[in-house]
Design a protein around this motif. Structure first.
Motif, PDB file in Angstrom:
ATOM      1  N   GLY A 125       0.806  -1.217   0.000  1.00  0.00           N
ATOM      2  CA  GLY A 125       0.000   0.000   0.000  1.00  0.00           C
ATOM      3  C   GLY A 125       0.835   1.261   0.000  1.00  0.00           C
ATOM      4  O   GLY A 125       1.928   1.310   0.567  1.00  0.00           O
ATOM      5  N   SER A 126       0.292   2.285  -0.659  1.00  0.00           N
ATOM      6  CA  SER A 126       0.910   3.610  -0.705  1.00  0.00           C
ATOM      7  C   SER A 126      -0.192   4.577  -1.133  1.00  0.00           C
ATOM      8  O   SER A 126      -1.251   4.145  -1.597  1.00  0.00           O
ATOM      9  CB  SER A 126       2.053   3.630  -1.726  1.00  0.00           C
ATOM     10  N   PHE A 127       0.054   5.859  -0.990  1.00  0.00           N
ATOM     11  CA  PHE A 127      -0.978   6.824  -1.395  1.00  0.00           C
ATOM     12  C   PHE A 127      -1.423   6.632  -2.853  1.00  0.00           C
ATOM     13  O   PHE A 127      -2.619   6.738  -3.144  1.00  0.00           O
ATOM     14  CB  PHE A 127      -0.501   8.258  -1.151  1.00  0.00           C
ATOM     15  N   PRO A 128      -0.516   6.332  -3.779  1.00  0.00           N
ATOM     16  CA  PRO A 128      -0.968   6.150  -5.167  1.00  0.00           C
ATOM     17  C   PRO A 128      -2.001   5.034  -5.361  1.00  0.00           C
ATOM     18  O   PRO A 128      -2.711   5.037  -6.362  1.00  0.00           O
ATOM     19  CB  PRO A 128       0.330   5.844  -5.929  1.00  0.00           C
ATOM     20  N   ASN A 129      -2.101   4.072  -4.427  1.00  0.00           N
ATOM     21  CA  ASN A 129      -3.131   3.036  -4.581  1.00  0.00           C
ATOM     22  C   ASN A 129      -4.010   2.897  -3.337  1.00  0.00           C
ATOM     23  O   ASN A 129      -4.492   1.827  -2.997  1.00  0.00           O
ATOM     24  CB  ASN A 129      -2.517   1.696  -4.997  1.00  0.00           C
ATOM     25  N   LEU A 130      -4.255   4.026  -2.685  1.00  0.00           N
ATOM     26  CA  LEU A 130      -5.030   4.056  -1.441  1.00  0.00           C
ATOM     27  C   LEU A 130      -6.427   3.432  -1.593  1.00  0.00           C
ATOM     28  O   LEU A 130      -6.836   2.608  -0.768  1.00  0.00           O
ATOM     29  CB  LEU A 130      -5.149   5.513  -0.959  1.00  0.00           C
ATOM     30  N   SER A 131      -7.165   3.814  -2.614  1.00  0.00           N
ATOM     31  CA  SER A 131      -8.553   3.322  -2.745  1.00  0.00           C
ATOM     32  C   SER A 131      -8.599   1.815  -2.941  1.00  0.00           C
ATOM     33  O   SER A 131      -9.437   1.133  -2.342  1.00  0.00           O
ATOM     34  CB  SER A 131      -9.273   4.022  -3.898  1.00  0.00           C
ATOM     35  N   SER A 132      -7.696   1.294  -3.766  1.00  0.00           N
ATOM     36  CA  SER A 132      -7.664  -0.159  -3.987  1.00  0.00           C
ATOM     37  C   SER A 132      -7.393  -0.905  -2.689  1.00  0.00           C
ATOM     38  O   SER A 132      -8.004  -1.942  -2.416  1.00  0.00           O
ATOM     39  CB  SER A 132      -6.590  -0.523  -5.016  1.00  0.00           C
ATOM     40  N   VAL A 133      -6.469  -0.383  -1.881  1.00  0.00           N
ATOM     41  CA  VAL A 133      -6.156  -1.008  -0.593  1.00  0.00           C
ATOM     42  C   VAL A 133      -7.388  -1.006   0.308  1.00  0.00           C
ATOM     43  O   VAL A 133      -7.771  -2.038   0.874  1.00  0.00           O
ATOM     44  CB  VAL A 133      -4.972  -0.280   0.095  1.00  0.00           C
ATOM     45  N   CYS A 134      -8.036   0.141   0.425  1.00  0.00           N
ATOM     46  CA  CYS A 134      -9.200   0.258   1.316  1.00  0.00           C
ATOM     47  C   CYS A 134     -10.344  -0.642   0.856  1.00  0.00           C
ATOM     48  O   CYS A 134     -10.988  -1.314   1.684  1.00  0.00           O
ATOM     49  CB  CYS A 134      -9.656   1.702   1.394  1.00  0.00           C
ATOM     50  N   ASN A 135     -10.592  -0.681  -0.437  1.00  0.00           N
ATOM     51  CA  ASN A 135     -11.672  -1.534  -0.963  1.00  0.00           C
ATOM     52  C   ASN A 135     -11.392  -3.009  -0.682  1.00  0.00           C
ATOM     53  O   ASN A 135     -12.298  -3.772  -0.324  1.00  0.00           O
ATOM     54  CB  ASN A 135     -11.844  -1.314  -2.475  1.00  0.00           C
ATOM     55  N   TYR A 136     -10.154  -3.411  -0.837  1.00  0.00           N
ATOM     56  CA  TYR A 136      -9.775  -4.798  -0.588  1.00  0.00           C
ATOM     57  C   TYR A 136      -9.965  -5.154   0.890  1.00  0.00           C
ATOM     58  O   TYR A 136     -10.525  -6.200   1.222  1.00  0.00           O
ATOM     59  CB  TYR A 136      -8.321  -5.018  -1.007  1.00  0.00           C
ATOM     60  N   LEU A 137      -9.506  -4.284   1.769  1.00  0.00           N
ATOM     61  CA  LEU A 137      -9.588  -4.573   3.204  1.00  0.00           C
ATOM     62  C   LEU A 137     -11.033  -4.690   3.677  1.00  0.00           C
ATOM     63  O   LEU A 137     -11.360  -5.574   4.472  1.00  0.00           O
ATOM     64  CB  LEU A 137      -8.861  -3.492   4.011  1.00  0.00           C
ATOM     65  N   THR A 138     -11.897  -3.822   3.183  1.00  0.00           N
ATOM     66  CA  THR A 138     -13.291  -3.900   3.628  1.00  0.00           C
ATOM     67  C   THR A 138     -13.980  -5.131   3.037  1.00  0.00           C
ATOM     68  O   THR A 138     -14.812  -5.750   3.692  1.00  0.00           O
ATOM     69  CB  THR A 138     -14.073  -2.621   3.274  1.00  0.00           C
ATOM     70  N   ALA A 139     -13.588  -5.526   1.834  1.00  0.00           N
ATOM     71  CA  ALA A 139     -14.209  -6.704   1.202  1.00  0.00           C
ATOM     72  C   ALA A 139     -13.775  -8.011   1.851  1.00  0.00           C
ATOM     73  O   ALA A 139     -14.557  -8.960   1.934  1.00  0.00           O
ATOM     74  CB  ALA A 139     -13.875  -6.727  -0.290  1.00  0.00           C
ATOM     75  N   GLN A 140     -12.540  -8.076   2.334  1.00  0.00           N
ATOM     76  CA  GLN A 140     -12.007  -9.337   2.868  1.00  0.00           C
ATOM     77  C   GLN A 140     -12.637  -9.740   4.197  1.00  0.00           C
ATOM     78  O   GLN A 140     -12.750 -10.916   4.502  1.00  0.00           O
ATOM     79  CB  GLN A 140     -10.483  -9.239   3.054  1.00  0.00           C
ATOM     80  N   GLN A 141     -13.004  -8.745   4.996  1.00  0.00           N
ATOM     81  CA  GLN A 141     -13.578  -9.001   6.332  1.00  0.00           C
ATOM     82  C   GLN A 141     -12.691  -9.931   7.166  1.00  0.00           C
ATOM     83  O   GLN A 141     -13.151 -10.888   7.780  1.00  0.00           O
ATOM     84  CB  GLN A 141     -15.002  -9.564   6.212  1.00  0.00           C
ATOM     85  N   LYS A 142     -11.409  -9.642   7.142  1.00  0.00           N
ATOM     86  CA  LYS A 142     -10.415 -10.374   7.933  1.00  0.00           C
ATOM     87  C   LYS A 142      -9.670  -9.383   8.810  1.00  0.00           C
ATOM     88  O   LYS A 142      -9.665  -8.179   8.547  1.00  0.00           O
ATOM     89  CB  LYS A 142      -9.371 -11.017   7.002  1.00  0.00           C
ATOM     90  N   ASN A 143      -8.986  -9.910   9.831  1.00  0.00           N
ATOM     91  CA  ASN A 143      -8.113  -9.052  10.625  1.00  0.00           C
ATOM     92  C   ASN A 143      -7.040  -8.436   9.739  1.00  0.00           C
ATOM     93  O   ASN A 143      -6.596  -9.055   8.762  1.00  0.00           O
ATOM     94  CB  ASN A 143      -7.446  -9.857  11.749  1.00  0.00           C
TER      95      ASN A 143
END
Length: 242
Positions: A125-143
């Motif tokens: 993760g980095s600022f250039p791909n912030l949205s992709s990181v956030c979308n992935y984390l919320t979709a995974q529903q994992k720690n």
């Protein structure tokens, strides 16, 4: 309300062993510049990125794969390599359809540490791909553990600011009882309107700009969603997901 997964922020590779990485998504964060460079390369059409922890390994694997051996040590081009760790180097005309074999002082080392500790999923993760990181984390529903690469095991602020940017977007999806996460989000919220201006205080900014003149790199590394892809670690490679 259903039980929410947890989110923690590890401020340095020296602290990563304090966190349970089993069944956890680890976000490797090395804003200046490894994870920004990985996002840029994949965004511009690289087939995949192979993160390695040593220069000889980068040379050996690039020879075997026909890839581009690249990386830095102490902020400058690593001896024996012809390409560095600048996201500006990896324009589409150069990197499209090629393999990038990357070794860096902090980020690629941290990725290997997370692997050794049994991380379930690793993304970068980095600022250039912030949205992709956030979308992935919320979709995974994992720690989640947001793993800051820091500088040679010491704390650095730019990686923590990015952790804060993630937390500001995803926090309602997680149970967060973690002072480092609270601090990260607080620092990000205080400075979100002028990250480039604030970054002039940072030690790694001075390392990169005063010594090597990488002002364009810094601007790119702090710009949200300019290379918005999700680098996902699979079988030794960071691939563009989706």
């Amino acid at each position: 309300m259903s039980h929410q997964p947890t989110l923690y922020t590890s401020l340095s590779p020296a602290l990563i062993q304090l966190y349970d990485l089993n069944n956890t998504v680890v976000v490797v964060i090395d804003v200046f510049r490894a994870t920004s460079t990985i996002a840029a390369a994949l965004y511009n059409g690289a087939r995949y990125v192979i993160p390695v922890d040593s220069v000889p390994k980068a040379i050996e694997i690039s020879a075997a794969t026909g890839g581009i051996a690249a990386g830095e040590r102490d902020g400058k081009l690593a001896e024996g390599l012809s390409h560095g760790n600048s996201p500006m180097e990896y324009k589409r005309a150069f990197i499209e359809d090629k393999v990038l074999v990357l070794t860096t002082t902090n980020g690629t080392r941290l990725l290997h540490m997370a692997l050794e500790q049994g991380a379930d999923n690793i993304i970068t993760g980095s600022f250039p791909n912030l949205s992709s990181v956030c979308n992935y984390l919320t979709a995974q529903q994992k720690n989640v553990v947001l793993a800051c690469a820091g500088w040679k095991d010491k704390f650095n602020l730019e990686d923590t600011l990015f952790a804060g940017a993630v937390i500001a977007r995803v926090k309602e999806h997680f149970s967060i009882h973690c002072d480092s996460s609270f601090m990260a989000e607080y620092m990000y919220r205080q400075n979100r309107n002028d990250l480039p201006g604030f970054s002039k205080n940072l030690t790694h900014y001075h390392r990169l700009v005063d010594r090597f003149g990488y002002i364009d790199d810094i601007a790119f590394c702090l710009q949200e969603d300019v290379a918005d892809v999700l680098p996902l670690y699979k079988e030794g490679r960071l691939i563009r997901q989706g």
